[in-house]
Design an enzyme around this catalytic site. Structure first.
Site, short mmCIF file in Angstrom:
data_model
loop_
_atom_site.label_atom_id
_atom_site.label_comp_id
_atom_site.label_asym_id
_atom_site.label_seq_id
_atom_site.Cartn_x
_atom_site.Cartn_y
_atom_site.Cartn_z
CB VAL A 12 -0.81 -0.06 1.06
CG1 VAL A 12 -1.64 1.28 1.55
CG2 VAL A 12 -1.74 -1.20 1.12
CD GLU A 124 -13.47 6.05 2.75
OE1 GLU A 124 -14.03 7.15 2.93
OE2 GLU A 124 -13.98 5.03 2.75
CB VAL A 127 -13.62 -0.32 5.89
CG1 VAL A 127 -15.07 -1.32 5.75
CG2 VAL A 127 -13.44 -0.36 7.61
N GLY A 129 -10.81 -1.27 1.22
CA GLY A 129 -9.74 -0.90 0.21
C GLY A 129 -10.39 0.41 -0.71
N GLY A 182 -1.07 -10.23 -4.05
CA GLY A 182 -1.03 -9.03 -2.94
C GLY A 182 -2.00 -8.69 -2.22
CD GLU A 185 -4.22 -7.94 6.07
OE1 GLU A 185 -3.38 -7.24 6.98
OE2 GLU A 185 -4.83 -7.27 5.41
CG ASP A 196 -8.75 -8.08 6.95
OD1 ASP A 196 -8.03 -7.00 7.22
OD2 ASP A 196 -9.57 -7.86 5.95
CE LYS A 200 -10.40 -4.86 5.63
NZ LYS A 200 -10.20 -5.84 4.61
N GLY A 298 -5.66 -4.53 -2.65
CA GLY A 298 -4.53 -4.45 -3.73
C GLY A 298 -4.03 -3.05 -3.72
N1 HSE Z 1 -6.01 -8.70 3.39
C1 HSE Z 1 -7.17 -7.85 3.12
C2 HSE Z 1 -8.21 -8.40 2.26
C3 HSE Z 1 -6.61 -6.49 2.66
O1 HSE Z 1 -7.86 -9.40 1.83
O2 HSE Z 1 -9.44 -7.97 2.03
C4 HSE Z 1 -7.36 -5.38 2.47
O3 HSE Z 1 -7.81 -4.78 3.70
#
Ligand code: HSE
Length: 407
Positions: A12, A124, A127, A129, A182, A185, A196, A200, A298
């Site tokens: 990121v 922002e 949550v 992406g 990519g 995590e 994850d 969120k 991503g």
């Molecule tokens: N590992 C997380 C996902 C990355 O796959 O959504 C984005 O938060």
């Protein structure tokens, strides 16, 4: 010119630097000022970066630089991100982060420090992406009493489930592919075990209902137990399996929050969200359902949301954007076993269909070889557990159970 620093140059972070450099002119025309990357913090060397000379390994160089007004935290994890972010806010710098672990664990405290210091703390990208969701919920939907938020909030698990559903791919191969792309995590256990997505939905619940919801208060199940048999039975009933984070406000004023795989009906907007895409449904009392859709993971999608927050911070160096929730103690959350849902059960054993009907009452069922899959009527999870015990007492083996999402 506004000077900014970026802490972290991973997937990121490198995307944030790339957008700030490649979209310099576009951002200048939106802001009326140049956004200048003064420092990038990372312990690794990046000799080929176009801004290689601006890298530092020393956080104090960022903290002590009075020209740096906005700091981007994209290191991930809690340590040292929590300490660094807190110190930046206390030093009067606005902070933008994509770090959902940090916001879910310490959001209320960091928002409170930002308020005291009259700076901004924005997240922002934490949550969904690249999907705008924090700002729309905080601003565009502010006139609504939100009754429910439900979403596919993890790109990695949605990618894995899509590959299982559409290509019959094995779980491990699909996970490897998501990691190579990519999305995952650093430790993919956080993706596949639901943590994850849980972080969120905690952030969205805190925003929607005004009190911090800590991940420890939320029952969380991942997708590691989902099999191709479950995927196929779900399809036979007219559902797809998705990992869902969901929070609902109940009539007693408390919230019902969970992260778990759910059978989502084909007719639901969320059923068509595939691969690394995320989708979030917000149910407002004025708007009805509003659905947000886009790439939830991503490099550039996530960096796009980070840069938007950077621009917002640069526009509001002297005034705070109103983004706030109070601390919470979990007393506004119901016990997850009291949550009511219809259930999917896959089981085997002689006379399983008749025995299941005796135990659960009215069911829908489908048989395939030795296995029976059934859908129950709605009941509390507590009732469901005791009925499952009763069914097993009749000699039926329960192979899997999944909630049915009324979304
Ligand atoms: N590992 C997380 C996902 C990355 O796959 O959504 C984005 O938060």
């Amino acid at each position: 010119m506004v000077s900014v620093a970026i802490m972290g140059h991973g997937v990121v972070g490198s995307g944030v630097a790339e957008i700030l450099l490649t979209h310099k002119q576009k951002l200048f025309s939106g802001l009326g000022e140049e956004i200048y990357i003064k420092k990038i913090l990372d312990l690794r060397e990046f000799p080929d970066s176009p801004v290689a000379e601006r890298f530092t390994k020393n956080f104090e160089e960022i903290l002590g630089d009075l020209e740096i007004r906005v700091v981007v935290e994209v290191m991930g994890g809690l340590n040292p991100a929590y300490d660094y972010v807190k110190r930046c806010l206390k030093a009067g710098k606005s902070v933008v982060t994509s770090n959902k672990e940090l916001v879910a664990a310490h959001g209320a405290e960091l928002l409170s420090i930002a308020k005291e210091e009259n700076v901004n703390f924005m997240f922002e990208a934490s949550v969904g992406g690249g999907i705008p969701i924090i700002r729309p919920m905080n601003q565009c939907l502010v006139a609504n009493n939100v009754g429910e938020v439900a979403g596919i909030l993890n790109g990695t698990t949605n990618f894995i489930l899509t590959k299982m559903i559409e290509d019959g791919m094995q779980f491990a191969d699909a996970l490897k592919l998501a990691q190579d792309l990519g999305f995952a995590e650093r430790n993919p256990a956080a993706d596949i075990e639901g943590h994850d997505a849980c972080r969120k939905i905690c952030i969205l619940a805190s925003l929607a209902f005004g009190k911090h919801v800590y991940p420890e208060s939320v029952h969380t199940e991942g997708i590691t137990a989902i099999t191709l048999e479950d995927v196929n039975f779900a399809e036979a009933f007219g559902y797809v399996i998705k990992l869902i984070g969901r929070v609902k406000k109940l009539e007693n004023g408390k919230i019902d929050i969970i992260t778990a795989p759910m059978l989502v009906p084909f007719k639901s907007q969320l059923s068509n969200i595939v691969n690394e895409f995320n989708g979030i449904m917000v149910r407002g009392d004025c708007t009805g359902d509003v659905v947000f859709y886009g790439k939830g993971a991503g490099k550039l999608p996530t960096a796009s949301a980070v840069v938007a927050d950077v621009v917002d911070c640069c526009k509001h160096l002297k005034a705070r954007r109103f983004l706030f929730w109070a601390d919470g103690d979990g007393s506004n959350i119901i016990d997850w076993r009291d949550s009511v849902s219809a259930m999917y059960v896959r089981c085997s054993g002689e006379g399983a269909a008749e025995k299941a009907e005796q135990v659960f009452g009215e069911i829908d069922s489908v048989k395939d070889g030795d296995e029976l899959a059934l859908l129950t009527q709605e009941m509390s999870y507590r009732d469901f557990e005791s009925k499952c015990k009763a069914l097993e007492g009749e000699g039926v083996t329960i192979l899997s159970t999944i909630r049915i999402g009324d979304i």
